[in-house]
Design a protein around this motif. Structure first.
Motif, PDB file in Angstrom:
ATOM      1  N   ILE A   1      15.452  16.871  -8.995  1.00  0.00           N
ATOM      2  CA  ILE A   1      14.875  15.537  -8.764  1.00  0.00           C
ATOM      3  C   ILE A   1      15.008  15.153  -7.299  1.00  0.00           C
ATOM      4  N   LYS A   2      16.190  15.400  -6.734  1.00  0.00           N
ATOM      5  CA  LYS A   2      16.409  15.056  -5.321  1.00  0.00           C
ATOM      6  C   LYS A   2      15.478  15.850  -4.414  1.00  0.00           C
ATOM      7  N   ALA A   3      15.245  17.109  -4.752  1.00  0.00           N
ATOM      8  CA  ALA A   3      14.330  17.927  -3.944  1.00  0.00           C
ATOM      9  C   ALA A   3      12.913  17.361  -4.017  1.00  0.00           C
ATOM     10  N   SER A   4      12.506  16.908  -5.206  1.00  0.00           N
ATOM     11  CA  SER A   4      11.170  16.324  -5.355  1.00  0.00           C
ATOM     12  C   SER A   4      11.031  15.048  -4.537  1.00  0.00           C
ATOM     13  N   ILE A   5      12.095  14.249  -4.510  1.00  0.00           N
ATOM     14  CA  ILE A   5      12.064  13.008  -3.734  1.00  0.00           C
ATOM     15  C   ILE A   5      11.966  13.331  -2.248  1.00  0.00           C
ATOM     16  N   GLN A   6      12.681  14.347  -1.818  1.00  0.00           N
ATOM     17  CA  GLN A   6      12.581  14.770  -0.413  1.00  0.00           C
ATOM     18  C   GLN A   6      11.161  15.224  -0.084  1.00  0.00           C
ATOM     19  N   ASP A   7      10.479  15.760  -1.103  1.00  0.00           N
ATOM     20  CA  ASP A   7       9.095  16.221  -0.905  1.00  0.00           C
ATOM     21  C   ASP A   7       8.078  15.096  -1.084  1.00  0.00           C
ATOM     22  N   GLY A   8       8.558  13.870  -1.356  1.00  0.00           N
ATOM     23  CA  GLY A   8       7.643  12.739  -1.375  1.00  0.00           C
ATOM     24  C   GLY A   8       7.501  11.998  -2.693  1.00  0.00           C
ATOM     25  N   ALA A   9       8.151  12.462  -3.755  1.00  0.00           N
ATOM     26  CA  ALA A   9       8.051  11.746  -5.025  1.00  0.00           C
ATOM     27  C   ALA A   9       8.789  10.415  -4.921  1.00  0.00           C
ATOM     28  N   THR A  10       8.141   9.335  -5.362  1.00  0.00           N
ATOM     29  CA  THR A  10       8.772   8.011  -5.288  1.00  0.00           C
ATOM     30  C   THR A  10       8.717   7.272  -6.612  1.00  0.00           C
ATOM     31  N   THR A  11       8.129   7.880  -7.630  1.00  0.00           N
ATOM     32  CA  THR A  11       7.989   7.195  -8.914  1.00  0.00           C
ATOM     33  C   THR A  11       8.365   8.122 -10.064  1.00  0.00           C
ATOM     34  N   MET A  12       8.639   7.514 -11.220  1.00  0.00           N
ATOM     35  CA  MET A  12       8.901   8.293 -12.425  1.00  0.00           C
ATOM     36  C   MET A  12       7.653   9.094 -12.809  1.00  0.00           C
ATOM     37  N   ARG A  13       6.496   8.511 -12.566  1.00  0.00           N
ATOM     38  CA  ARG A  13       5.245   9.217 -12.878  1.00  0.00           C
ATOM     39  C   ARG A  13       5.145  10.519 -12.084  1.00  0.00           C
ATOM     40  N   ALA A  14       5.562  10.465 -10.823  1.00  0.00           N
ATOM     41  CA  ALA A  14       5.532  11.670  -9.987  1.00  0.00           C
ATOM     42  C   ALA A  14       6.506  12.717 -10.522  1.00  0.00           C
ATOM     43  N   LEU A  15       7.686  12.257 -10.964  1.00  0.00           N
ATOM     44  CA  LEU A  15       8.665  13.200 -11.527  1.00  0.00           C
ATOM     45  C   LEU A  15       8.157  13.778 -12.841  1.00  0.00           C
ATOM     46  N   TYR A  16       7.460  12.962 -13.600  1.00  0.00           N
ATOM     47  CA  TYR A  16       6.871  13.439 -14.857  1.00  0.00           C
ATOM     48  C   TYR A  16       5.821  14.511 -14.578  1.00  0.00           C
ATOM     49  N   LYS A  17       4.986  14.253 -13.600  1.00  0.00           N
ATOM     50  CA  LYS A  17       3.921  15.210 -13.267  1.00  0.00           C
ATOM     51  C   LYS A  17       4.494  16.537 -12.803  1.00  0.00           C
ATOM     52  N   GLU A  18       5.575  16.454 -12.022  1.00  0.00           N
ATOM     53  CA  GLU A  18       6.139  17.673 -11.443  1.00  0.00           C
ATOM     54  C   GLU A  18       7.047  18.417 -12.416  1.00  0.00           C
ATOM     55  N   HIS A  19       7.837  17.682 -13.204  1.00  0.00           N
ATOM     56  CA  HIS A  19       8.860  18.334 -14.043  1.00  0.00           C
ATOM     57  C   HIS A  19       8.723  18.059 -15.532  1.00  0.00           C
ATOM     58  N   ASN A  20       7.760  17.230 -15.923  1.00  0.00           N
ATOM     59  CA  ASN A  20       7.618  16.815 -17.332  1.00  0.00           C
ATOM     60  C   ASN A  20       8.821  16.034 -17.833  1.00  0.00           C
ATOM     61  N   ILE A  21       9.521  15.362 -16.916  1.00  0.00           N
ATOM     62  CA  ILE A  21      10.685  14.566 -17.311  1.00  0.00           C
ATOM     63  C   ILE A  21      10.264  13.495 -18.314  1.00  0.00           C
ATOM     64  N   GLY A  22      10.991  13.412 -19.417  1.00  0.00           N
ATOM     65  CA  GLY A  22      10.728  12.399 -20.426  1.00  0.00           C
ATOM     66  C   GLY A  22       9.620  12.757 -21.399  1.00  0.00           C
TER      67      GLY A  22
END
Ligand code: FES
Length: 56
Positions: free
Chosen positions: A14-35
């Motif tokens: 998650i931290k790596a994704s944020i460093q790459d520009g993710a700022t929302t739960m939606r972005a984390l969902y798109k990248e990792h299918n979180i939730g």
């Protein structure tokens, strides 16, 4: 530590994704299918997201 067990996503992922520009739960969902499965990780993932965004 694992944040999302269903999708094997750690706080480091998650931290790596944020460093790459993710700022929302939606972005984390798109990248990792979180939730996307049981949803139990959403609150923890959001905490990690908010803690990291404060640092930026
Ligand atoms: Fe993330 Fe189940 S722990 S969807």
């Amino acid at each position: 530590m694992y944040v999302c067990i269903c999708n094997k996503v750690s706080d480091k992922d998650i931290k790596a994704s944020i460093q790459d520009g993710a700022t929302t739960m939606r972005a984390l969902y798109k990248e990792h299918n979180i939730g996307s499965q049981c949803g139990k990780c959403c609150q923890c993932a959001k905490q990690v997201l908010n803690q990291e965004l404060i640092k930026i």
